[in-house]
Design an enzyme around this catalytic site. Structure first.
Site, PDB file in Angstrom:
ATOM      1  N   GLU A 140      -1.048  13.927 -11.320  1.00  0.00           N
ATOM      2  CA  GLU A 140      -0.235  12.703 -11.327  1.00  0.00           C
ATOM      3  C   GLU A 140      -0.976  11.630 -10.558  1.00  0.00           C
ATOM      4  OE1 GLU A 140       3.599  13.614  -9.583  1.00  0.00           O
ATOM      5  OE2 GLU A 140       3.472  15.603 -10.491  1.00  0.00           O
TER       6      GLU A 140
ATOM      7  N   LYS B 119      -1.136   8.883  -7.561  1.00  0.00           N
ATOM      8  CA  LYS B 119      -0.521   8.721  -6.244  1.00  0.00           C
ATOM      9  C   LYS B 119      -0.148   7.258  -6.099  1.00  0.00           C
ATOM     10  CE  LYS B 119      -1.229  10.202  -1.482  1.00  0.00           C
ATOM     11  NZ  LYS B 119      -1.086   8.992  -0.706  1.00  0.00           N
TER      12      LYS B 119
ATOM     13  N   ASP C 296       1.239   3.967  -4.469  1.00  0.00           N
ATOM     14  CA  ASP C 296       1.132   3.503  -3.098  1.00  0.00           C
ATOM     15  C   ASP C 296       2.321   2.609  -2.759  1.00  0.00           C
ATOM     16  OD1 ASP C 296      -0.044   3.435  -0.682  1.00  0.00           O
ATOM     17  OD2 ASP C 296      -1.573   1.946  -1.193  1.00  0.00           O
TER      18      ASP C 296
ATOM     19  N   TYR D  13       8.738  11.630  -8.708  1.00  0.00           N
ATOM     20  CA  TYR D  13       7.759  12.689  -8.981  1.00  0.00           C
ATOM     21  C   TYR D  13       8.132  14.076  -8.492  1.00  0.00           C
ATOM     22  CZ  TYR D  13       6.539  11.139  -4.287  1.00  0.00           C
ATOM     23  OH  TYR D  13       6.603  10.758  -2.988  1.00  0.00           O
TER      24      TYR D  13
ATOM     25  N   LYS E 247      -8.147  11.049  -2.883  1.00  0.00           N
ATOM     26  CA  LYS E 247      -8.102   9.610  -2.618  1.00  0.00           C
ATOM     27  C   LYS E 247      -9.221   8.880  -3.360  1.00  0.00           C
ATOM     28  CE  LYS E 247      -4.773   9.057   0.461  1.00  0.00           C
ATOM     29  NZ  LYS E 247      -4.616   8.708   1.839  1.00  0.00           N
TER      30      LYS E 247
ATOM     31  N   CYS F 137      -9.159 -30.086  13.978  1.00  0.00           N
ATOM     32  CA  CYS F 137      -8.698 -30.021  12.594  1.00  0.00           C
ATOM     33  C   CYS F 137      -9.772 -30.565  11.651  1.00  0.00           C
ATOM     34  CB  CYS F 137      -7.411 -30.823  12.449  1.00  0.00           C
ATOM     35  SG  CYS F 137      -6.836 -30.911  10.756  1.00  0.00           S
TER      36      CYS F 137
ATOM     37  N   CYS G   8      -8.236 -34.019  10.164  1.00  0.00           N
ATOM     38  CA  CYS G   8      -7.881 -35.206  10.952  1.00  0.00           C
ATOM     39  C   CYS G   8      -8.510 -35.193  12.340  1.00  0.00           C
ATOM     40  CB  CYS G   8      -6.368 -35.339  11.052  1.00  0.00           C
ATOM     41  SG  CYS G   8      -5.622 -34.105  12.133  1.00  0.00           S
TER      42      CYS G   8
ATOM     43  N   CYS H  56      -2.752 -27.344  13.548  1.00  0.00           N
ATOM     44  CA  CYS H  56      -3.047 -28.741  13.817  1.00  0.00           C
ATOM     45  C   CYS H  56      -1.719 -29.401  14.176  1.00  0.00           C
ATOM     46  CB  CYS H  56      -3.634 -29.419  12.588  1.00  0.00           C
ATOM     47  SG  CYS H  56      -3.651 -31.218  12.753  1.00  0.00           S
TER      48      CYS H  56
ATOM     49  N   CYS I 124      -1.725 -35.923   9.758  1.00  0.00           N
ATOM     50  CA  CYS I 124      -2.716 -35.056   9.127  1.00  0.00           C
ATOM     51  C   CYS I 124      -2.398 -34.974   7.630  1.00  0.00           C
ATOM     52  CB  CYS I 124      -2.658 -33.686   9.803  1.00  0.00           C
ATOM     53  SG  CYS I 124      -3.873 -32.515   9.209  1.00  0.00           S
TER      54      CYS I 124
HETATM   55  P1  AMP Z   1       0.209  10.667   2.727  1.00  0.00           P
HETATM   56  O1  AMP Z   1       1.221   9.610   3.067  1.00  0.00           O
HETATM   57  O2  AMP Z   1      -1.174  10.151   2.594  1.00  0.00           O
HETATM   58  O3  AMP Z   1       0.373  11.907   3.566  1.00  0.00           O
HETATM   59  O4  AMP Z   1       0.555  11.114   1.243  1.00  0.00           O
HETATM   60  C1  AMP Z   1       1.755  11.746   0.943  1.00  0.00           C
HETATM   61  C2  AMP Z   1       2.647  10.801   0.240  1.00  0.00           C
HETATM   62  O5  AMP Z   1       2.142  10.429  -1.030  1.00  0.00           O
HETATM   63  C3  AMP Z   1       3.958  11.402  -0.081  1.00  0.00           C
HETATM   64  O6  AMP Z   1       4.837  11.350   1.006  1.00  0.00           O
HETATM   65  C4  AMP Z   1       4.443  10.535  -1.194  1.00  0.00           C
HETATM   66  O7  AMP Z   1       5.223   9.484  -0.644  1.00  0.00           O
HETATM   67  C5  AMP Z   1       3.205   9.888  -1.763  1.00  0.00           C
HETATM   68  N1  AMP Z   1       3.043  10.094  -3.193  1.00  0.00           N
HETATM   69  C6  AMP Z   1       2.741   9.120  -4.071  1.00  0.00           C
HETATM   70  N2  AMP Z   1       2.663   9.569  -5.325  1.00  0.00           N
HETATM   71  C7  AMP Z   1       2.933  10.891  -5.279  1.00  0.00           C
HETATM   72  C8  AMP Z   1       3.024  11.916  -6.273  1.00  0.00           C
HETATM   73  N3  AMP Z   1       2.789  11.681  -7.568  1.00  0.00           N
HETATM   74  N4  AMP Z   1       3.331  13.171  -5.851  1.00  0.00           N
HETATM   75  C9  AMP Z   1       3.560  13.424  -4.547  1.00  0.00           C
HETATM   76  N5  AMP Z   1       3.491  12.495  -3.569  1.00  0.00           N
HETATM   77  C10 AMP Z   1       3.184  11.236  -3.916  1.00  0.00           C
HETATM   78 ZN    ZN Z   2      -4.988 -32.113  11.106  1.00  0.00          ZN
END
Ligand code: AMP
Ligand code: ZN
Length: 665
Positions: free
Chosen positions: A110, A112, A114, A221, A308, A402, A405, A420, A426
């Protein structure tokens, strides 16, 4: 059809459309039609409060205020993930698990996502609560806020288990993030740095109506619980999707680490076309039975590992540093780079944020620097390749004056940015402030654009926004690209702005930190500019959601002699500087200082109207009963636990009729 049947039918239809739109990404009706149906449902529900349902699609608009988020124990711990960075790391992991389990292993790959991790609880197909990861054992109850996220189903479809938790990630897609930042820049706030922090910050906003405005998404997920009726990770993803959750379609079931590597390679290249940020791949042993055998270490499951991605980086030469002056006078240093290709675009500039950042990186003109591009509009500079620095390189000296000005810059204690202080002299500040004044969400002056404002200032025709109201057609006609018609429109647009309501005028003034929401709160509370201008700092911070930073900024604005003159002029020209009689109707201070909780089902009034009545009469609507609650307005079916809490704390409970009498003056 009875009203009840109609309500049920509309709820079902709207849930289906929501699902089509937010989960399947294939809407079958227009937004307009959707809004019409929603409105129809709202009206029916208001007329028939006996059919109230916390899972109705009308309940997503938010408005619930959470002052402090309650801590909740996770029924099942939320683990973190071990990381890997290479094929070797992944093979090591496979070796470790092969020592514990026998037989064939399949893996689910899957992405990951963010964002901010979240755990959602469902009972009998209804959304019950949402809790942040916290320390993994306990997190914050952010239910009211998560409820506003449209891809979180409030009611499930199909054949779901009676009780379970589902875990996922709340993300802010790039598009929404960039839009949010444009708005921040417009009110003179520093833009957010990245979507992830903004997503997790959004979950902790006190006003859920604010959260509702942010285009957050929830990608799921992991299913957790007993008797889930699934035997593998891949199957659970498919099931969850059937029940109505947003589960991205990218997951893939594979048979070997080699195939895992292929998946990684593919997404490392293609992830930039996804609408949200991802920072790696998560590989999970597919069979739940094998997962069970593998179990957990102190921190993470043995059956999963994160890979990663390396952030895409290039190095290029820093050609110069320039300094931009914003509408509020904030100075932003910008790196001008030798153009370079990165993640599919040509990068020429990068923000350096502030003086501290420059000092921290010890970045110098002529350096080769590493540039990375995440989801942000502007790429960022990670560091300097010191091996390529020449011996004649000189440390960067931050500017003292600045660039526009030449006024000496100031930097307040605790602030990262230089400013500034030449508020009225300005150019970028003067022009920026007027551009903000005329913008769509402020005075919305049709026929006048940002470039014309700059022209008007440069020609010496105006020097602040109050001057706009004295402009004549004869004055503007000679301007570049100005014709008879456009001059007429400009003057007409300015004239029409005199009817813009007070709260928007207040926003238009461009007081630092006073965005749309704060302007509304201040307008509602004080009702006129005169009252705000004489309010003390203590009085200001006592207004709901007004903090010290905002209060100080408001105070400073009204202390300025120049601003006093400008406001006086606006008043003379007839700009709305107080609430109109119409807006004031029904507004009292009868409930000032009182915190009121509304619970149960009402007969003669909808819940929302009741809340509005409380606010119109100066009261505050609280979301949960506490010792600070003044009284509770209870309709039918008040929950027993709430009743007990109220009794324990000796908080008076009144009926809907008693409440209406109370405010009937
Ligand atoms: P870390 O925060 O680096 O320890 O990574 C773990 C976190 O990745 C988990 O707590 C999830 O919030 C996040 N995460 C994002 N996508 C996934 C996924 N597909 N499966 C599991 N965890 C995920
Ligand atoms: Zn200025």
């Amino acid at each position: 059809m009875t009203a009840e049947q109609e309500i049920y039918k509309l709820r079902e239809e709207l849930n289906q459309h929501n699902y089509n739109y937010y989960v399947l990404d294939t809407p079958i009706i227009s937004d307009y039609e959707f809004d019409l149906k929603l409105k129809q449902l709202q009206e029916l529900e208001a007329k028939h409060p006996e059919f109230f349902d916390a899972s109705s699609p009308t309940q997503r608009v938010g408005g619930e205020i959470t002052k402090s988020f309650e801590t909740i124990q996770h029924e099942y711990r939320m683990y973190s993930l071990d990381n890997s960075y290479s094929k070797e790391d992944l093979l090591d992991w496979e070796n470790r698990i092969k020592k514990i389990i026998e037989g064939e292993i399949k893996y689910t790959c899957e992405l990951k996502y963010d964002g901010a991790s979240i755990s959602l609880t469902y009972e009998e197909g209804n959304f019950v609560k949402a809790v942040t990861r916290g320390d993994g054992f306990q997190g914050d109850n952010v239910t009211a806020n998560v409820k506003t996220i449209k891809s979180v189903p409030l009611k499930l479809r199909g054949d779901f288990p009676s009780k379970f938790d589902i875990r996922g990630e709340i993300v802010l897609p790039f598009e929404g993030f960039n839009k949010l930042n444009e708005e921040r820049i417009e009110i003179g706030e520093e833009p957010y740095r990245n979507p992830r922090n903004t997503a997790s910050g959004s979950l902790k906003l006190q006003d859920s109506a604010e959260v509702a405005k942010r285009p957050l998404e929830c990608l799921l997920y992991n299913l957790t619980g007993t008797s889930l009726g699934v035997s593998s990770q891949f199957e659970s993803l498919e099931k969850a999707r059937d029940w109505g959750f947003k589960v991205p379609n990218v997951a893939k079931l594979v048979n070997s680490i080699d195939e895992v590597i292929e998946f990684i390679a593919y997404w490392d290249e293609h992830r930039h076309s996804l609408p949200y940020e991802t920072d790696g791949v998560v590989v999970k042993v597919n069979s739940l039975q094998q997962q069970d055998e593998l179990g957990y270490t102190a921190k993470a499951p043995r059956w999963a590992i994160a890979y990663k991605f390396k952030a895409e980086q290039v190095s290029t030469k820093l050609e110069s540093i320039s300094y931009q002056v914003g509408r509020t006078g904030a100075i932003t240093p910008v790196a001008n780079l030798e153009p370079v290709e990165l993640a599919g675009t040509t990068v020429k500039r990068a923000s350096l944020h502030n003086a501290d950042q420059i000092a921290k990186l010890d970045i110098r003109v002529g350096d080769m620097v590493y540039v990375e591009k995440g989801g942000e509009i502007i790429p960022k500079i990670l560091g300097v390749d010191l091996s390529q620095r020449t011996s004649d390189s000189m440390p960067t000296e931050y500017i003292n004056n600045c660039p526009e000005c030449n006024t000496e810059l100031v930097r307040q204690e605790g602030e990262a940015q230089h400013y500034c202080p030449n508020y009225n002299g300005c150019k970028p500040q003067v022009i920026g402030r007027i551009q903000h004044f005329i913008s769509r969400k402020a005075m919305d002056i049709e026929g006048l654009g940002g470039e014309t404002v700059a022209l008007l200032v440069n020609e010496g025709l105006i020097s602040n926004y109050s001057d706009l109201y004295e402009l004549t057609k004869e004055q503007v006609l000679p301007l570049e690209r100005m014709a008879e018609k456009s001059a007429d429109n400009l003057i007409k647009g300015i004239e029409q702005s005199k009817s813009i309501p007070f709260e928007r005028v207040l926003y238009a003034l461009g007081i630092r930190y006073v965005g749309e929401t704060v302007a509304k709160k201040l307008a509602k509370h004080y009702k006129s500019i005169e009252a705000i201008a004489v309010a003390s700092e203590e009085a200001l911070v006592n207004v709901d959601e007004i903090g010290k930073k905002i209060a100080e900024s408001v105070l400073a604005f009204f202390q300025s002699q120049e601003n006093k003159v400008i406001i006086e002029r606006l008043k003379q020209f007839g700009v709305q500087l107080e609430m109109s009689a119409e807006q004031l109707e029904g507004q009292t201070n009868l409930l000032a200082g009182q915190a009121i909780v509304v619970t149960g089902v009402f007969e003669t009034i909808s819940r929302n109207d009741l809340k509005k009545l409380i606010e119109d009469n100066g009261g505050k609507v609280g979301s949960s009963i506490s010792s600070k609650t003044t009284f509770i307005v209870a309709g039918d079916k008040m929950g027993p636990s709430k009743k007990k809490k109220a009794d324990d704390l000796k908080i008076p409970i009144i009926s809907e009729a008693e409440f209406l009498l109370k405010i009937d003056n």
